[in-house]
Design an enzyme around this catalytic site. Sequence first.
Site, PDB file in Angstrom:
ATOM      1  N   PRO A  65       0.806  -1.295   0.007  1.00  0.00           N
ATOM      2  CG  PRO A  65      -0.164  -0.927   2.119  1.00  0.00           C
ATOM      3  CD  PRO A  65       0.814  -1.818   1.274  1.00  0.00           C
TER       4      PRO A  65
ATOM      5  N   GLY B 185       8.077   1.591   3.090  1.00  0.00           N
ATOM      6  CA  GLY B 185       8.883   1.824   2.344  1.00  0.00           C
ATOM      7  C   GLY B 185       8.693   1.345   0.877  1.00  0.00           C
ATOM      8  CB  SER B 186       5.762   1.604  -1.303  1.00  0.00           C
ATOM      9  OG  SER B 186       5.213   2.902  -0.946  1.00  0.00           O
ATOM     10  CB  SER B 187       9.106   6.206  -1.807  1.00  0.00           C
ATOM     11  OG  SER B 187       9.336   6.098  -0.483  1.00  0.00           O
ATOM     12  CB  ALA B 188      13.069   2.645  -0.110  1.00  0.00           C
ATOM     13  CB  ALA B 189      10.251  -1.234  -2.695  1.00  0.00           C
TER      14      ALA B 189
ATOM     15  CG  ASP C  24      12.925   3.647   4.173  1.00  0.00           C
ATOM     16  OD1 ASP C  24      12.989   3.375   5.424  1.00  0.00           O
ATOM     17  OD2 ASP C  24      11.776   4.087   3.990  1.00  0.00           O
TER      18      ASP C  24
ATOM     19  N   GLY D 126       4.244   3.861   5.084  1.00  0.00           N
ATOM     20  CA  GLY D 126       5.313   3.727   5.788  1.00  0.00           C
ATOM     21  C   GLY D 126       5.852   2.334   5.677  1.00  0.00           C
TER      22      GLY D 126
HETATM   23  C1  MEV Z   1       9.918   7.313   8.609  1.00  0.00           C
HETATM   24  O1  MEV Z   1       9.708   6.075   7.764  1.00  0.00           O
HETATM   25  C2  MEV Z   1      10.937   6.671   9.652  1.00  0.00           C
HETATM   26  C3  MEV Z   1      11.593   8.193   9.909  1.00  0.00           C
HETATM   27  O2  MEV Z   1      12.564   7.716  11.113  1.00  0.00           O
HETATM   28  C4  MEV Z   1      12.259   8.977   9.325  1.00  0.00           C
HETATM   29  C5  MEV Z   1      13.561   8.254   8.554  1.00  0.00           C
HETATM   30  O3  MEV Z   1      14.252   7.356   9.276  1.00  0.00           O
HETATM   31  O4  MEV Z   1      13.883   8.644   7.710  1.00  0.00           O
HETATM   32  C6  MEV Z   1      10.596   8.869  10.992  1.00  0.00           C
END
Ligand code: MEV
Length: 309
Positions: A90, A96-100, A141, A94
């Site tokens: 999704p 990590g989809s943009s990193a993937a 990420d 949070g």
């Molecule tokens: C965000 O997914 C996690 C944070 O620790 C930011 C980051 O590590 O870049 C809030």
Amino acid sequence: MITCSAPGKVYLFGEHAVVYGQPAIACAVERRVFASVKLLNSGRISIRAMDQRRDCPSTDFTYICQAVRVIKARTANDFGAEIAIKSELPPSQGLGSSAAVTVSTIKALSECLGIGLRDQEIAEMGYQVECAIQGRASPTDTFVSATGGVVIIDDTKTSHLMHPDVSIIVGATGVMRSTGDVINDVARLKRDYPEIIEKILCTIGDITRLGERKLSEGDINGVGALMNINHGLLESLGVSNITLDKLVYKARDEGALGAKMTGAGRGGCMFAIARGSSADLVAEAIAQAGAQVFITTVSDAGLRIERET
Ligand code: MEV
């Protein structure tokens, strides 16, 4: 055409504290983003990014465009390409989809262009992409997505950790939030109450270090207990919310070994770890409480070539 994939991730420990130099541990999960690339003779770049289950854009194109720019600068080659993205993650939750998306796109481009970048190099280039777009990012990420497994990030050093065989139950709230806004709120709290907040951030760092030991000892109950403590401290930083807390408590009530939010918070996802049949009970309870749920495991595979045609 070459298709490459990369996994998403959850934070076992240390989000937010990692922004202030504390260590963090992230874990790749068996939900992937797939990037297919075909080089074109013209210099045109065309991008199509669809969610695998819904007919809607699955990702933010800016990461893909920036990944193309980074590869063009590295190769001094003004190539054209057709890029298609499919995601099992999704977006903006949070995980990590943009990193993937970023590392799988870089890998597929690198394979098509025959430049054979190593996964570590791709992670570093992906980190540059994230920094260029977000202004601030941690290398967590892109490193965990490129190399898979469970990873500790300490300052700029990264290494893989052993991990136990457990189910990971992810509950997505569907609420999107700006990571930058949540990070800024923590910064404000730290400015207003430095002597308290610095101790909380240091304690999260201590939890991560102890978590590293528990993982190496295979003490999964200890890992779960530390996840619970970490969630409480994230709550005290003001980055959880009632929806995430409710899902976390539901998961614990159904026998999860540990449950916490993951990532920036105030929306996005929580996850729980469980063994055996408890995983289904936890999944059912948090689904009933309104989360979009999936059960997964640690993905030892990071970047992978899926298909070459
Ligand atoms: C965000 O997914 C996690 C944070 O620790 C930011 C980051 O590590 O870049 C809030």
